[in-house]
Enzyme design. Structure first.
Site, mmCIF file in Angstrom:
data_model
loop_
_atom_site.group_PDB
_atom_site.id
_atom_site.type_symbol
_atom_site.label_atom_id
_atom_site.label_comp_id
_atom_site.label_asym_id
_atom_site.label_seq_id
_atom_site.Cartn_x
_atom_site.Cartn_y
_atom_site.Cartn_z
ATOM 1 N N CYS A 100 89.836 61.141 -11.085
ATOM 2 C CA CYS A 100 89.430 59.802 -10.653
ATOM 3 C C CYS A 100 88.856 59.082 -11.867
ATOM 4 C CB CYS A 100 88.432 59.882 -9.490
ATOM 5 S SG CYS A 100 86.877 60.660 -9.929
ATOM 6 N N GLN A 101 87.881 58.226 -11.683
ATOM 7 C CA GLN A 101 87.285 57.503 -12.809
ATOM 8 C C GLN A 101 86.230 58.341 -13.531
ATOM 9 O OE1 GLN A 101 88.301 54.606 -14.072
ATOM 10 N NE2 GLN A 101 86.792 54.759 -15.701
#
Length: 136
Positions: A100-101
């Site tokens: 993800c981020q």
């Protein structure tokens, strides 16, 4: 953004909320290492992407939103936003590599996927990735 916070009693008995993320310095917030990379085993996201490339039948999953995915993603990754993770219908024999981020959403996705019987590895956050980026 997912972050830690806790409540502490002041000397006068009142409660004071401490927000871990907001207590980080600007430099710490902007560093290349995602906050949740601290809690992830298995090396960096760059090493994880190499393991993905060298694993036959593996699937690379980005659990960020479709807008985040379109802004830039790791080549060969598929977008399955965290709020749609329950729709995954891949073979449980296929190893899944998830990012993800910053690593928080991928940790949540991996937890759920493991409970469903998938072989899964949390790569952490793309924020610390130094390889090629694909834009859609």
């Amino acid at each position: 953004m997912l972050y830690f916070n806790h409540t502490k009693h002041k000397k006068d008995g009142r409660l004071q909320n401490y927000d871990f993320f907001n207590r980080l310095t600007k430099k710490e917030k902007e560093s290349n290492m995602g906050l949740f990379d601290l809690f992830r085993a298995g090396g960096s996201i760059n090493e994880g992407v190499e393991r993905f490339k060298n694993t036959q039948g593996a699937i690379l999953i980005d659990v960020r939103t479709k807008e985040e995915f379109a802004a830039g993603n790791i080549p060969h990754s598929l977008n399955v936003p965290l709020n749609r993770i329950e729709t995954i219908k891949y073979s449980k024999e296929s190893p899944l590599f998830v990012y993800c981020q910053s690593g928080g959403r991928s940790a949540q996705a991996c937890s759920w996927l493991k409970k469903q019987g998938y072989q899964v590895e949390n790569l952490g956050g793309i924020a610390s990735y130094s390889g090629p980026i694909r834009r859609k």
